[in-house]
Design a protein around this motif. Structure first.
Motif, PDB file in Angstrom:
ATOM      1  N   SER A  82       0.835  -1.195   0.000  1.00 21.77           N
ATOM      2  CA  SER A  82       0.000   0.000   0.000  1.00 21.77           C
ATOM      3  C   SER A  82       0.868   1.243   0.000  1.00 21.77           C
ATOM      4  O   SER A  82       2.040   1.220   0.381  1.00 21.77           O
ATOM      5  CB  SER A  82      -0.926   0.016   1.219  1.00 21.77           C
ATOM      6  N   SER A  83       0.264   2.329  -0.438  1.00 23.61           N
ATOM      7  CA  SER A  83       0.898   3.644  -0.398  1.00 23.61           C
ATOM      8  C   SER A  83       0.154   4.516   0.604  1.00 23.61           C
ATOM      9  O   SER A  83      -0.955   4.201   1.029  1.00 23.61           O
ATOM     10  CB  SER A  83       0.863   4.294  -1.780  1.00 23.61           C
ATOM     11  N   THR A  84       0.771   5.620   0.949  1.00 27.12           N
ATOM     12  CA  THR A  84       0.147   6.597   1.836  1.00 27.12           C
ATOM     13  C   THR A  84      -0.086   7.873   1.037  1.00 27.12           C
ATOM     14  O   THR A  84       0.824   8.361   0.355  1.00 27.12           O
ATOM     15  CB  THR A  84       1.038   6.903   3.048  1.00 27.12           C
ATOM     16  N   ALA A  85      -1.307   8.403   1.117  1.00 32.86           N
ATOM     17  CA  ALA A  85      -1.638   9.587   0.334  1.00 32.86           C
ATOM     18  C   ALA A  85      -2.307  10.635   1.211  1.00 32.86           C
ATOM     19  O   ALA A  85      -3.094  10.310   2.102  1.00 32.86           O
ATOM     20  CB  ALA A  85      -2.551   9.231  -0.832  1.00 32.86           C
ATOM     21  N   THR A  86      -1.985  11.887   0.931  1.00 36.18           N
ATOM     22  CA  THR A  86      -2.669  13.025   1.526  1.00 36.18           C
ATOM     23  C   THR A  86      -3.604  13.588   0.469  1.00 36.18           C
ATOM     24  O   THR A  86      -3.176  13.906  -0.645  1.00 36.18           O
ATOM     25  CB  THR A  86      -1.676  14.105   1.971  1.00 36.18           C
ATOM     26  N   VAL A  87      -4.889  13.704   0.813  1.00 36.83           N
ATOM     27  CA  VAL A  87      -5.910  14.105  -0.147  1.00 36.83           C
ATOM     28  C   VAL A  87      -6.600  15.367   0.349  1.00 36.83           C
ATOM     29  O   VAL A  87      -7.187  15.372   1.445  1.00 36.83           O
ATOM     30  CB  VAL A  87      -6.946  12.991  -0.350  1.00 36.83           C
ATOM     31  N   GLU A  88      -6.527  16.434  -0.448  1.00 40.35           N
ATOM     32  CA  GLU A  88      -7.256  17.660  -0.125  1.00 40.35           C
ATOM     33  C   GLU A  88      -8.566  17.659  -0.896  1.00 40.35           C
ATOM     34  O   GLU A  88      -8.583  17.587  -2.130  1.00 40.35           O
ATOM     35  CB  GLU A  88      -6.423  18.883  -0.501  1.00 40.35           C
ATOM     36  N   LEU A  89      -9.671  17.715  -0.150  1.00 36.48           N
ATOM     37  CA  LEU A  89     -10.999  17.621  -0.761  1.00 36.48           C
ATOM     38  C   LEU A  89     -11.952  18.511   0.030  1.00 36.48           C
ATOM     39  O   LEU A  89     -12.092  18.349   1.250  1.00 36.48           O
ATOM     40  CB  LEU A  89     -11.481  16.167  -0.743  1.00 36.48           C
ATOM     41  N   ASP A  90     -12.597  19.441  -0.667  1.00 34.41           N
ATOM     42  CA  ASP A  90     -13.556  20.353  -0.018  1.00 34.41           C
ATOM     43  C   ASP A  90     -12.941  21.061   1.183  1.00 34.41           C
ATOM     44  O   ASP A  90     -13.539  21.138   2.265  1.00 34.41           O
ATOM     45  CB  ASP A  90     -14.814  19.588   0.401  1.00 34.41           C
ATOM     46  N   ASP A  91     -11.715  21.565   1.001  1.00 33.64           N
ATOM     47  CA  ASP A  91     -11.012  22.345   2.022  1.00 33.64           C
ATOM     48  C   ASP A  91     -10.665  21.544   3.270  1.00 33.64           C
ATOM     49  O   ASP A  91     -10.348  22.109   4.316  1.00 33.64           O
ATOM     50  CB  ASP A  91     -11.836  23.579   2.436  1.00 33.64           C
ATOM     51  N   GLU A  92     -10.721  20.222   3.169  1.00 35.80           N
ATOM     52  CA  GLU A  92     -10.283  19.358   4.252  1.00 35.80           C
ATOM     53  C   GLU A  92      -9.180  18.439   3.739  1.00 35.80           C
ATOM     54  O   GLU A  92      -9.155  18.079   2.563  1.00 35.80           O
ATOM     55  CB  GLU A  92     -11.436  18.525   4.802  1.00 35.80           C
ATOM     56  N   VAL A  93      -8.263  18.061   4.628  1.00 33.25           N
ATOM     57  CA  VAL A  93      -7.145  17.204   4.259  1.00 33.25           C
ATOM     58  C   VAL A  93      -7.317  15.850   4.940  1.00 33.25           C
ATOM     59  O   VAL A  93      -7.557  15.773   6.155  1.00 33.25           O
ATOM     60  CB  VAL A  93      -5.803  17.836   4.658  1.00 33.25           C
ATOM     61  N   HIS A  94      -7.219  14.780   4.151  1.00 26.83           N
ATOM     62  CA  HIS A  94      -7.394  13.418   4.652  1.00 26.83           C
ATOM     63  C   HIS A  94      -6.126  12.618   4.370  1.00 26.83           C
ATOM     64  O   HIS A  94      -5.545  12.738   3.285  1.00 26.83           O
ATOM     65  CB  HIS A  94      -8.589  12.737   3.974  1.00 26.83           C
ATOM     66  N   SER A  95      -5.735  11.797   5.319  1.00 26.30           N
ATOM     67  CA  SER A  95      -4.621  10.863   5.120  1.00 26.30           C
ATOM     68  C   SER A  95      -5.210   9.478   4.918  1.00 26.30           C
ATOM     69  O   SER A  95      -6.027   9.012   5.733  1.00 26.30           O
ATOM     70  CB  SER A  95      -3.681  10.883   6.322  1.00 26.30           C
ATOM     71  N   ILE A  96      -4.829   8.819   3.823  1.00 26.61           N
ATOM     72  CA  ILE A  96      -5.407   7.517   3.506  1.00 26.61           C
ATOM     73  C   ILE A  96      -4.317   6.496   3.217  1.00 26.61           C
ATOM     74  O   ILE A  96      -3.200   6.847   2.829  1.00 26.61           O
ATOM     75  CB  ILE A  96      -6.346   7.596   2.272  1.00 26.61           C
ATOM     76  N   THR A  97      -4.657   5.241   3.446  1.00 23.33           N
ATOM     77  CA  THR A  97      -3.844   4.123   2.979  1.00 23.33           C
ATOM     78  C   THR A  97      -4.418   3.671   1.651  1.00 23.33           C
ATOM     79  O   THR A  97      -5.610   3.382   1.547  1.00 23.33           O
ATOM     80  CB  THR A  97      -3.871   2.969   3.992  1.00 23.33           C
ATOM     81  N   TRP A  98      -3.566   3.619   0.632  1.00 28.70           N
ATOM     82  CA  TRP A  98      -4.030   3.374  -0.740  1.00 28.70           C
ATOM     83  C   TRP A  98      -3.403   2.086  -1.264  1.00 28.70           C
ATOM     84  O   TRP A  98      -2.234   2.051  -1.634  1.00 28.70           O
ATOM     85  CB  TRP A  98      -3.631   4.564  -1.600  1.00 28.70           C
ATOM     86  N   PRO A  99      -4.174   0.982  -1.281  1.00 27.06           N
ATOM     87  CA  PRO A  99      -3.645  -0.284  -1.815  1.00 27.06           C
ATOM     88  C   PRO A  99      -3.186  -0.135  -3.259  1.00 27.06           C
ATOM     89  O   PRO A  99      -3.825   0.565  -4.056  1.00 27.06           O
ATOM     90  CB  PRO A  99      -4.839  -1.230  -1.717  1.00 27.06           C
ATOM     91  N   ARG A 100      -2.101  -0.823  -3.593  1.00 17.89           N
ATOM     92  CA  ARG A 100      -1.522  -0.681  -4.931  1.00 17.89           C
ATOM     93  C   ARG A 100      -2.421  -1.244  -6.041  1.00 17.89           C
ATOM     94  O   ARG A 100      -2.227  -0.916  -7.210  1.00 17.89           O
ATOM     95  CB  ARG A 100      -0.160  -1.394  -4.977  1.00 17.89           C
ATOM     96  N   ASP A 101      -3.402  -2.085  -5.665  1.00 20.24           N
ATOM     97  CA  ASP A 101      -4.264  -2.675  -6.691  1.00 20.24           C
ATOM     98  C   ASP A 101      -5.687  -2.116  -6.636  1.00 20.24           C
ATOM     99  O   ASP A 101      -6.626  -2.724  -7.158  1.00 20.24           O
ATOM    100  CB  ASP A 101      -4.300  -4.205  -6.558  1.00 20.24           C
ATOM    101  N   ALA A 102      -5.877  -0.945  -6.025  1.00 16.85           N
ATOM    102  CA  ALA A 102      -7.199  -0.316  -5.957  1.00 16.85           C
ATOM    103  C   ALA A 102      -7.122   1.086  -6.545  1.00 16.85           C
ATOM    104  O   ALA A 102      -6.171   1.837  -6.276  1.00 16.85           O
ATOM    105  CB  ALA A 102      -7.678  -0.247  -4.510  1.00 16.85           C
ATOM    106  N   VAL A 103      -8.116   1.469  -7.344  1.00 20.00           N
ATOM    107  CA  VAL A 103      -8.126   2.818  -7.906  1.00 20.00           C
ATOM    108  C   VAL A 103      -8.521   3.815  -6.832  1.00 20.00           C
ATOM    109  O   VAL A 103      -9.246   3.504  -5.880  1.00 20.00           O
ATOM    110  CB  VAL A 103      -9.074   2.930  -9.123  1.00 20.00           C
ATOM    111  N   LEU A 104      -8.034   5.034  -6.992  1.00 22.25           N
ATOM    112  CA  LEU A 104      -8.224   6.058  -5.970  1.00 22.25           C
ATOM    113  C   LEU A 104      -9.694   6.319  -5.675  1.00 22.25           C
ATOM    114  O   LEU A 104     -10.083   6.479  -4.505  1.00 22.25           O
ATOM    115  CB  LEU A 104      -7.546   7.354  -6.430  1.00 22.25           C
ATOM    116  N   LEU A 105     -10.529   6.375  -6.691  1.00 22.59           N
ATOM    117  CA  LEU A 105     -11.943   6.684  -6.470  1.00 22.59           C
ATOM    118  C   LEU A 105     -12.582   5.672  -5.521  1.00 22.59           C
ATOM    119  O   LEU A 105     -13.320   6.037  -4.599  1.00 22.59           O
ATOM    120  CB  LEU A 105     -12.691   6.710  -7.806  1.00 22.59           C
ATOM    121  N   ASP A 106     -12.304   4.378  -5.729  1.00 21.16           N
ATOM    122  CA  ASP A 106     -12.880   3.352  -4.865  1.00 21.16           C
ATOM    123  C   ASP A 106     -12.403   3.487  -3.423  1.00 21.16           C
ATOM    124  O   ASP A 106     -13.167   3.301  -2.473  1.00 21.16           O
ATOM    125  CB  ASP A 106     -12.527   1.956  -5.397  1.00 21.16           C
TER     126      ASP A 106
END
Length: 347
Positions: A257-281
């Motif tokens: 998995s990767s680690t991603a910081t996502v800015e969405l609607d003026d909020e920042v989220h930290s997520i774990t992003w599996p290498r075999d899953a698309v970001l939207l899901d």
């Protein structure tokens, strides 16, 4: 259960008027009667995704907005009948005042970024639909010179003929309109288009029409010296999935998995992003209200800006070289390729 119960982003619109543009093309003016917000904002060159209630089951199709967002005119789509096209034929034969459609929010990246450059707007057939939205906006709100090059089979098949004539008379100092009729000039091959499609080197060209025509037009423009990054194309492909459903996304199990910081609607989220899953899901699984439309890489509705890291796009039918160079990616097609990523929506 209605479509709006399945997907909270869906609008319900009502047809207020049907305009017969040609023998095989109609424009539908739309009123919003239900949806996630009172506003229905769109940009010139964008499209709507409709659920068309055909007799053998609903179909999902994309139709460009021919109206201009600055205008008091209600949002309007224009649909041309396609041989054996179930959705377009249903609309042309059945749409009437009071007809209701479910539609997804306006989407698409076929939107000018530089309104100061000279425009060469190139269309064939129903490809004039997003082009006239851009044209109306440019003439009303900007000062750049514009050439419209419009190809059709014959004079009777020219959509918006009266509108284009009226705009040309109203703006003789800024607008030039040229037409190519196959009935008179033959097929618009690349070689033939070289003498027709000429523009100053600083121009930006916007192309919409059948794929073979756009390929020929693009080749002619490049042969005439227009830089590839200045050529923008709009491509539609029939959706193979139901864009209106909102199934629970399936996240693959992965030890990597990767680690991603996502800015969405003026909020920042930290997520774990599996290498075999698309970001939207991944984002939908976390309950985040991320924008999306088709989930197939064709509309640009889930576009975001990648500020750090690397991703692989499984499909891309909408982003051009300029978009990719400035970091724009599609959430529905992005797989992580680096350990740490930083990205933002609505940038």
């Amino acid at each position: 259960m209605s479509a709006t119960d399945l997907n909270p982003h869906i609008y319900r619109v009502e047809v207020r008027d049907v305009i017969q543009e040609t023998a095989d093309a109609v424009s539908l003016t739309l009123d919003t009667v239900a949806g996630p917000s009172a506003s229905f904002d769109y940009r010139p060159g964008q499209f709507l995704t409709l659920r068309v209630p055909c007799s053998d089951g609903p179909l999902t199709r994309c139709y460009s907005l021919s109206s201009a967002p600055h205008s008091p005119t209600r949002p309007t789509i224009t649909v041309k009948r396609v041989p054996d096209g179930r959705a377009s034929n249903w609309i042309c034969d059945n749409a009437a005042t009071g007809t209701l459609f479910d539609v997804l929010p306006p989407a698409g990246s076929f939107v000018p970024r530089d309104w100061t450059a000279p425009f060469l707007l190139v269309a064939a057939g129903s490809g004039i639909t997003p082009i006239i939205s851009i044209l109306r906006t440019a003439l009303a709100l900007h000062d750049n010179p514009i050439t419209v090059a419009y190809a059709n089979r014959c004079a009777e098949s020219v959509i918006f003929a009266r509108d284009l004539d009226a705009l040309a008379r109203r703006h003789p100092d800024r607008l030039t309109i040229t037409q190519w009729l196959e009935s008179e000039s033959g097929r618009p091959t690349e070689a033939a288009l070289r003498s027709w499609l000429t523009a100053p080197a600083e121009s930006h060209a916007y192309l919409c029409g059948p794929a073979p025509f756009m390929a020929a037009a693009r080749g002619a423009l490049i042969a005439n010296g227009l830089a590839a990054p200045h050529i923008h194309t709009e491509t539609f492909t029939s959706l193979t999935t139901d864009a209106f459903s909102a199934p629970a996304p399936a996240i693959c199990d992965s030890a990597s998995s990767s680690t991603a910081t996502v800015e969405l609607d003026d909020e920042v989220h930290s997520i774990t992003w599996p290498r075999d899953a698309v970001l939207l899901d991944v984002l939908l699984a976390r309950g985040l209200d991320v924008p999306y439309v088709c989930r197939e890489g064709t509309c640009g509705g889930c576009a975001y800006t990648l500020r750090r890291g690397d991703v692989h796009l499984r499909e891309n039918h909408t982003l051009d070289e300029y978009d990719l160079a400035r970091g724009v990616r599609l959430a529905c097609q992005s797989l992580p390729r680096s350990g740490i990523l930083d990205l933002a929506f609505d940038q």
